[in-house]
Design a protein around this motif. Structure first.
Motif, PDB file in Angstrom:
ATOM      1  N   VAL A  87      -4.097  -3.091  -9.769  1.00  0.00           N
ATOM      2  CA  VAL A  87      -3.988  -3.678  -8.418  1.00  0.00           C
ATOM      3  C   VAL A  87      -4.531  -2.698  -7.380  1.00  0.00           C
ATOM      4  O   VAL A  87      -4.087  -2.673  -6.233  1.00  0.00           O
ATOM      5  N   GLU A  88      -5.501  -1.908  -7.796  1.00  0.00           N
ATOM      6  CA  GLU A  88      -5.978  -0.785  -6.979  1.00  0.00           C
ATOM      7  C   GLU A  88      -6.412  -1.199  -5.582  1.00  0.00           C
ATOM      8  O   GLU A  88      -6.007  -0.589  -4.575  1.00  0.00           O
ATOM      9  N   ASP A  89      -7.249  -2.230  -5.477  1.00  0.00           N
ATOM     10  CA  ASP A  89      -7.746  -2.647  -4.167  1.00  0.00           C
ATOM     11  C   ASP A  89      -6.602  -3.156  -3.292  1.00  0.00           C
ATOM     12  O   ASP A  89      -6.544  -2.859  -2.086  1.00  0.00           O
ATOM     13  N   ASP A  90      -5.711  -3.942  -3.888  1.00  0.00           N
ATOM     14  CA  ASP A  90      -4.564  -4.457  -3.142  1.00  0.00           C
ATOM     15  C   ASP A  90      -3.664  -3.321  -2.677  1.00  0.00           C
ATOM     16  O   ASP A  90      -3.140  -3.341  -1.559  1.00  0.00           O
ATOM     17  N   LEU A  91      -3.476  -2.325  -3.528  1.00  0.00           N
ATOM     18  CA  LEU A  91      -2.598  -1.207  -3.184  1.00  0.00           C
ATOM     19  C   LEU A  91      -3.196  -0.385  -2.037  1.00  0.00           C
ATOM     20  O   LEU A  91      -2.462   0.061  -1.138  1.00  0.00           O
ATOM     21  N   LYS A  92      -4.506  -0.205  -2.057  1.00  0.00           N
ATOM     22  CA  LYS A  92      -5.161   0.498  -0.952  1.00  0.00           C
ATOM     23  C   LYS A  92      -4.971  -0.270   0.353  1.00  0.00           C
ATOM     24  O   LYS A  92      -4.694   0.324   1.408  1.00  0.00           O
ATOM     25  N   ALA A  93      -5.129  -1.585   0.286  1.00  0.00           N
ATOM     26  CA  ALA A  93      -4.949  -2.421   1.478  1.00  0.00           C
ATOM     27  C   ALA A  93      -3.509  -2.364   1.968  1.00  0.00           C
ATOM     28  O   ALA A  93      -3.238  -2.329   3.182  1.00  0.00           O
ATOM     29  N   ALA A  94      -2.565  -2.342   1.022  1.00  0.00           N
ATOM     30  CA  ALA A  94      -1.151  -2.263   1.392  1.00  0.00           C
ATOM     31  C   ALA A  94      -0.837  -0.930   2.057  1.00  0.00           C
ATOM     32  O   ALA A  94      -0.110  -0.872   3.061  1.00  0.00           O
ATOM     33  N   ASN A  95      -1.385   0.153   1.515  1.00  0.00           N
ATOM     34  CA  ASN A  95      -1.162   1.477   2.114  1.00  0.00           C
ATOM     35  C   ASN A  95      -1.739   1.553   3.529  1.00  0.00           C
ATOM     36  O   ASN A  95      -1.142   2.152   4.427  1.00  0.00           O
ATOM     37  N   THR A  96      -2.901   0.926   3.719  1.00  0.00           N
ATOM     38  CA  THR A  96      -3.496   0.871   5.058  1.00  0.00           C
ATOM     39  C   THR A  96      -2.585   0.104   6.010  1.00  0.00           C
ATOM     40  O   THR A  96      -2.357   0.528   7.154  1.00  0.00           O
ATOM     41  N   ALA A  97      -2.047  -1.016   5.524  1.00  0.00           N
ATOM     42  CA  ALA A  97      -1.146  -1.828   6.350  1.00  0.00           C
ATOM     43  C   ALA A  97       0.127  -1.059   6.693  1.00  0.00           C
ATOM     44  O   ALA A  97       0.640  -1.154   7.819  1.00  0.00           O
ATOM     45  N   ILE A  98       0.635  -0.299   5.739  1.00  0.00           N
ATOM     46  CA  ILE A  98       1.851   0.497   5.971  1.00  0.00           C
ATOM     47  C   ILE A  98       1.619   1.497   7.097  1.00  0.00           C
ATOM     48  O   ILE A  98       2.430   1.625   8.012  1.00  0.00           O
ATOM     49  N   VAL A  99       0.487   2.193   7.042  1.00  0.00           N
ATOM     50  CA  VAL A  99       0.179   3.187   8.070  1.00  0.00           C
ATOM     51  C   VAL A  99       0.006   2.513   9.428  1.00  0.00           C
ATOM     52  O   VAL A  99       0.526   2.989  10.455  1.00  0.00           O
ATOM     53  N   GLU A 100      -0.712   1.384   9.449  1.00  0.00           N
ATOM     54  CA  GLU A 100      -0.962   0.690  10.722  1.00  0.00           C
ATOM     55  C   GLU A 100       0.324   0.138  11.321  1.00  0.00           C
ATOM     56  O   GLU A 100       0.564   0.253  12.530  1.00  0.00           O
ATOM     57  N   ARG A 101       1.168  -0.442  10.475  1.00  0.00           N
ATOM     58  CA  ARG A 101       2.348  -1.137  10.987  1.00  0.00           C
ATOM     59  C   ARG A 101       3.501  -0.203  11.318  1.00  0.00           C
ATOM     60  O   ARG A 101       4.466  -0.630  11.946  1.00  0.00           O
ATOM     61  N   MET A 102       3.439   1.047  10.917  1.00  0.00           N
ATOM     62  CA  MET A 102       4.500   1.969  11.327  1.00  0.00           C
ATOM     63  C   MET A 102       4.104   2.734  12.589  1.00  0.00           C
ATOM     64  O   MET A 102       4.837   3.598  13.058  1.00  0.00           O
ATOM     65  N   HIS A 103       2.935   2.380  13.144  1.00  0.00           N
ATOM     66  CA  HIS A 103       2.489   3.028  14.377  1.00  0.00           C
ATOM     67  C   HIS A 103       3.398   2.650  15.544  1.00  0.00           C
ATOM     68  O   HIS A 103       3.897   1.524  15.630  1.00  0.00           O
TER      69      HIS A 103
END
Length: 338
Positions: A24-40
């Motif tokens: 699920v590599e691509d999905d996991l990268k997208a999720a990590n990006t979302a985590i960083v963006e949404r905790m801003h």
């Protein structure tokens, strides 16, 4: 000339979590990006503190369960990305609160957030992450998803309170303890796993199957954590041997040893766990009693039992690489004890 690759040998070289992450590599990268963006947040302490614990948060097992279950059920959209971020925020919020309640100074070998920024900041940033998870639930807009995650969050909080009630109580029964870990640990595994088939529009049978997988995997995971508190392997996981023991946490090995012990042994457990009157050598004596009464090996066997239920739950699905990886994760969680 072609090269023959032994797939079993290749699988043995990497951990099941790594293999699942690769699938699920691509999905996991997208999720990590979302985590960083949404905790801003414009309040700089929030992303600073939240980023500290999320960076130390391990392998992202719970979010990966959402990503993997969605893909295994044939989902082709992107709702699972933000929902996996939601799962991670709920999990991280509970870690922040747990470390304050437990007065923990370490989290996976690094200084805990409360040790660095204090209890007040940790609690409040944990609250912020919970509200971020609520926002992501609403953004998804599906009432069934909202039900699963809101109910799961409520049950998780109840489990934490239940653990507080049973803390330092050597009379805690095995059934009472299992109720605690099903709520405080396994429920989030269950919710994370159930989301995939729900957003994929799969039949109720498949939703229930993934929920059963996650719930029983979560129970097995926590039982092995209980065993690891008395294992030298703890040091490689960022915790000192006997952390739970020193805090007076009643775990299944102690429940079993107390029930099987003599009155003299029970006096020892009452002194160390209820009164927290602990001396040099008590952790070794505690471990000796657990070994004497097979409390550690029996806890591992119970973990294997729940692992077998998790494995059976996925029997309704056809074979696939993701299914194989999810089944291997069960074994990985249990084999951590060795």
């Amino acid at each position: 000339m072609g090269v023959v690759v032994n797939l079993d040998q290749e699988r043995a070289k990497s951990s099941p979590l790594d293999r699942l992450a690769k699938l699920v590599e691509d999905d996991l990268k997208a999720a990590n990006t979302a985590i960083v963006e949404r905790m801003h947040s414009p309040v700089s302490l929030i992303p600073q503190l939240a980023g500290h614990i999320i960076a130390a948060g391990g392998k992202r097992l719970r979010p990966m369960l959402t990503l993997a279950s969605a893909r295994m059920c044939g989902y082709t959209g992107d709702r699972h990305i933000l929902l996996s971020a939601c799962i991670e925020f709920i999990h991280t919020a509970t870690l922040l609160h747990d470390d304050v309640v437990d007065e923990s100074d370490l989290r996976r070998g690094e200084a805990s957030a409360n040790a660095l920024w204090g209890n007040k900041a940790s609690v409040l940033v944990g609250d912020f992450l919970f509200t971020r998870s609520f926002a992501l639930m609403v953004e998804d807009g599906d009432l069934e998803v909202l039900r699963i995650l809101s109910q799961g969050s409520s049950i998780l909080a109840e489990g934490e309170v239940l653990q507080l009630v049973t803390a330092n109580d050597t009379e805690t029964s095995e059934s009472a303890y299992m109720e605690v870990i099903e709520a405080k640990t396994a429920e989030l595994f269950a919710a994370a796993s159930e989301l995939g088939p729900v957003i994929a529009g799969r039949p109720k049978k498949e939703q229930d199957a993934f929920r059963a997988y996650g719930l029983n995997l979560g129970i097995a995971f926590q039982l092995i954590d209980d065993v690891l508190d008395f294992s030298a392997k703890q040091e490689s996981l960022g915790k000192a041997v006997g952390d739970d023991f020193r805090e007076g946490k009643i775990t299944l090995p102690i429940v079993l040893a107390f029930a099987r012990g003599s009155e003299e042994e029970r006096t020892f457990w009452r002194r160390t766990m209820e009164e927290l009157d602990q001396n040099d050598g008590d952790i070794k004596h505690a471990t000796d009693l657990l070994v004497k009464h097979n409390a550690l090996t029996d806890t591992v066997e119970r973990a294997r039992h729940y692992g077998a239920i998790a494995r059976d739950a996925l029997g309704v699905f056809p074979e696939s690489d993701i299914k194989t990886a999810l089944l291997d994760v069960i074994d990985f969680c249990i084999e951590r004890a060795y």
